[in-house]
Design a protein around this motif. Sequence first.
Motif, short mmCIF file in Angstrom:
data_model
loop_
_atom_site.label_atom_id
_atom_site.label_comp_id
_atom_site.label_asym_id
_atom_site.label_seq_id
_atom_site.Cartn_x
_atom_site.Cartn_y
_atom_site.Cartn_z
N GLN A 3 36.44 23.28 42.66
CA GLN A 3 37.07 22.81 43.90
C GLN A 3 38.55 22.48 43.69
N GLY A 4 39.04 22.71 42.51
CA GLY A 4 40.43 22.41 42.20
C GLY A 4 41.30 23.66 42.17
N SER A 5 42.50 23.49 41.73
CA SER A 5 43.47 24.58 41.77
C SER A 5 43.30 25.59 40.63
N LEU A 6 42.46 25.32 39.64
CA LEU A 6 42.27 26.29 38.57
C LEU A 6 41.35 27.44 38.96
N TYR A 7 40.56 27.24 39.99
CA TYR A 7 39.64 28.29 40.44
C TYR A 7 40.32 29.16 41.48
N ASP A 8 40.23 30.46 41.31
CA ASP A 8 40.83 31.41 42.24
C ASP A 8 39.88 31.60 43.42
N GLN A 9 40.17 30.95 44.53
CA GLN A 9 39.30 30.98 45.71
C GLN A 9 39.23 32.36 46.35
N LEU A 10 40.23 33.19 46.14
CA LEU A 10 40.25 34.52 46.76
C LEU A 10 39.65 35.59 45.87
N GLY A 11 40.00 35.58 44.60
CA GLY A 11 39.58 36.65 43.72
C GLY A 11 38.48 36.30 42.75
N GLY A 12 38.12 35.02 42.68
CA GLY A 12 37.12 34.59 41.71
C GLY A 12 37.73 34.38 40.34
N GLY A 13 37.05 33.67 39.50
CA GLY A 13 37.53 33.42 38.15
C GLY A 13 38.41 32.18 38.05
N PHE A 14 38.61 31.74 36.83
CA PHE A 14 39.37 30.53 36.55
C PHE A 14 40.66 30.87 35.81
N GLU A 59 28.49 33.74 41.16
CA GLU A 59 28.56 35.08 41.76
C GLU A 59 30.00 35.58 41.84
N GLU A 60 30.92 34.73 42.26
CA GLU A 60 32.32 35.14 42.40
C GLU A 60 32.98 35.39 41.04
N THR A 61 32.67 34.55 40.07
CA THR A 61 33.27 34.72 38.75
C THR A 61 32.70 35.97 38.07
N ALA A 62 31.41 36.19 38.19
CA ALA A 62 30.81 37.40 37.62
C ALA A 62 31.38 38.66 38.28
N ALA A 63 31.58 38.61 39.58
CA ALA A 63 32.17 39.75 40.29
C ALA A 63 33.59 40.00 39.80
N TRP A 64 34.35 38.92 39.60
CA TRP A 64 35.72 39.08 39.09
C TRP A 64 35.72 39.70 37.70
N VAL A 65 34.84 39.21 36.83
CA VAL A 65 34.76 39.74 35.46
C VAL A 65 34.44 41.23 35.50
N MET A 66 33.47 41.62 36.28
CA MET A 66 33.08 43.03 36.35
C MET A 66 34.18 43.90 36.97
#
Length: 69
Positions: A3-14, A59-66
Amino acid sequence: MAQGSLYDQLGGGFCRYSTDRYWRIPHFEKMLYDNALLLSLYAETWLITGNPLFKQVVEETAAWVMREM
């Protein structure tokens, strides 16, 4: 962190870290090894708690990684 600024809300991933002392402005570098560890942690936490926020982050982070890695 999700919920902070390190998480990419649009593209996923940290992002790796922040560029200001208040941790509001992320450094827009995302590393596979950072995200792999966080993905594992969020997946385990989601399984334990059932919290839908953790599921979304997984789900969003896994999608970004892939997609990007």
